[in-house]
Design a protein around this motif. Structure first.
Motif, mmCIF file in Angstrom:
data_model
loop_
_atom_site.group_PDB
_atom_site.id
_atom_site.type_symbol
_atom_site.label_atom_id
_atom_site.label_comp_id
_atom_site.label_asym_id
_atom_site.label_seq_id
_atom_site.Cartn_x
_atom_site.Cartn_y
_atom_site.Cartn_z
ATOM 1 N N CYS A 27 0.431 -1.016 -0.139
ATOM 2 C CA CYS A 27 0.081 -0.022 0.017
ATOM 3 C C CYS A 27 0.527 1.215 0.245
ATOM 4 O O CYS A 27 0.691 2.468 -0.411
ATOM 5 C CB CYS A 27 -1.179 0.161 1.000
ATOM 6 N N PHE A 43 -4.925 3.415 4.493
ATOM 7 C CA PHE A 43 -5.612 2.047 4.180
ATOM 8 C C PHE A 43 -5.574 0.946 4.673
ATOM 9 O O PHE A 43 -5.655 0.209 5.716
ATOM 10 C CB PHE A 43 -5.910 2.077 2.992
ATOM 11 N N LEU A 47 -6.786 -1.570 7.740
ATOM 12 C CA LEU A 47 -7.200 -2.277 7.504
ATOM 13 C C LEU A 47 -6.643 -3.744 8.541
ATOM 14 O O LEU A 47 -7.169 -4.563 9.057
ATOM 15 C CB LEU A 47 -6.905 -3.040 6.429
ATOM 16 N N ALA A 167 -11.094 8.371 3.307
ATOM 17 C CA ALA A 167 -12.230 7.806 1.868
ATOM 18 C C ALA A 167 -12.049 6.467 3.092
ATOM 19 O O ALA A 167 -11.944 5.179 2.780
ATOM 20 C CB ALA A 167 -11.851 8.148 1.231
ATOM 21 N N LYS A 168 -10.392 6.142 2.916
ATOM 22 C CA LYS A 168 -9.498 4.993 3.255
ATOM 23 C C LYS A 168 -9.698 4.231 4.769
ATOM 24 O O LYS A 168 -9.842 3.080 4.621
ATOM 25 C CB LYS A 168 -7.831 5.015 3.292
ATOM 26 N N ALA A 170 -13.393 4.535 6.019
ATOM 27 C CA ALA A 170 -14.271 3.602 5.767
ATOM 28 C C ALA A 170 -13.915 2.947 4.589
ATOM 29 O O ALA A 170 -15.006 1.045 4.096
ATOM 30 C CB ALA A 170 -15.186 4.977 4.229
ATOM 31 N N LEU A 171 -12.929 2.596 3.649
ATOM 32 C CA LEU A 171 -13.295 1.637 2.160
ATOM 33 C C LEU A 171 -12.722 0.544 3.389
ATOM 34 O O LEU A 171 -12.632 -1.047 3.209
ATOM 35 C CB LEU A 171 -11.744 1.727 1.841
ATOM 36 N N VAL A 174 -15.316 -1.041 5.579
ATOM 37 C CA VAL A 174 -15.791 -2.506 4.410
ATOM 38 C C VAL A 174 -15.307 -3.571 3.735
ATOM 39 O O VAL A 174 -16.110 -4.391 4.409
ATOM 40 C CB VAL A 174 -16.285 -1.725 3.166
ATOM 41 N N LEU A 175 -14.203 -3.243 4.030
ATOM 42 C CA LEU A 175 -13.296 -4.451 3.655
ATOM 43 C C LEU A 175 -12.917 -5.509 4.904
ATOM 44 O O LEU A 175 -13.576 -6.667 4.721
ATOM 45 C CB LEU A 175 -11.860 -4.400 2.944
#
Length: 186
Positions: A27, A43, A47, A167-168, A170-171, A174-175
Motif C-alpha cells: 500500500c 488504508f 485494515l 475515505a481510506k 471507510a474502505l 467495508v473490507l
C-alpha cells in the motif's frame, strides 16, 4: 492437547501479522508524490488493525516499521532505512504505530461489537498520527530548513489528506466486514 492448539494459533497469528505487514508495504508503494506522499499506507494500517484486532494489528505495523528501519524499501517511494524515520516526515510513519495503539486502547476499553465504535477509534487514531507527525515535522523542518508556523505545516501535511484518509478508513471498514466472513482469527 491445548498446547498444540495454542501453538497453531500462534503460528496463524504470526502468518497474519506478516501478511498484513507486507500488505502495508505494498500500500505504501501506491503513491502520489507531494510534501508528504499521498499513499495507501493509511488504508493498510487501518485494515490491519480492523481485521486483526488491536494486538495483532499493532504487531503488523511494528513489523512493517522494523522492516523499513533496517533498510528494506517498504516506505513510500520504495524507500527505507533510518533516514526515512528521522527526516521531517518520519513522524507520520512513527505515528502509524501510535495510531494503531490508540485503536487497540479503545478496543480494550470498549470492544468492537459495533462498527461505528471502531470507526470512531480509527478517526481518533488518525488524529493522533496527524498530531504526532505534525509536531515531528515542525521540529525537523525548523532544524533543517527554518521555522514555519503551525498553520503552514497543517496546510502542507494534514489538510490535503483529511478527506482521502477518511475515505481510506471507510474502505478499510467495508473490507474488514467482508474479510471477517472469510478470516476467523479473533
Amino acid at each position: 492437547m491445548n498446547t498444540a492448539v495454542g501453538a497453531k494459533l500462534k503460528t496463524v497469528d504470526m502468518a497474519y501479522i506478516a501478511l498484513f505487514a507486507v500488505m502495508i508495504a505494498i500500500c505504501a508503494w501506491i503513491s502520489i508524490p507531494m510534501t508528504i506522499p499521498f499513499t495507501m499506507q493509511t488504508f493498510g494500517i487501518f485494515l490491519a488493525v480492523g481485521v486483526l484486532g488491536g494486538k495483532r494489528g499493532s504487531l503488523a505495523v511494528l513489523v512493517y516499521l522494523l522492516l523499513g528501519l533496517v533498510g528494506l524499501p517498504v516506505f513510500a517511494g520504495f524507500s527505507g532505512g533510518v533516514g526515512c524515520l528521522v527526516g521531517s516526515t518520519g513522524g507520520y510513519i512513527v505515528g502509524f504505530l501510535l495510531s494503531v495503539l490508540t485503536v487497540w486502547g479503545m478496543e480494550a476499553l470498549f470492544g468492537f461489537r459495533k462498527t461505528w465504535l471502531l470507526a470512531l477509534s480509527m478517526v481518533l487514531g488518525l488524529a493522533v498520527c496527524y498530531a504526532f507527525g505534525t509536531a515531528w515535522f515542525l521540529y525537523f523542518y525548523a532544524h533543517n530548513t527554518g521555522p514555519i508556523g503551525l498553520m503552514t505545516a497543517l496546510g502542507w501535511c494534514v489538510v490535503p489528506y483529511i478527506i482521502p484518509d477518511l475515505a481510506k478508513i471507510a474502505l478499510a471498514l467495508v473490507l474488514r466486514k467482508r474479510l471477517a466472513a472469510i478470516i476467523s482469527i479473533r
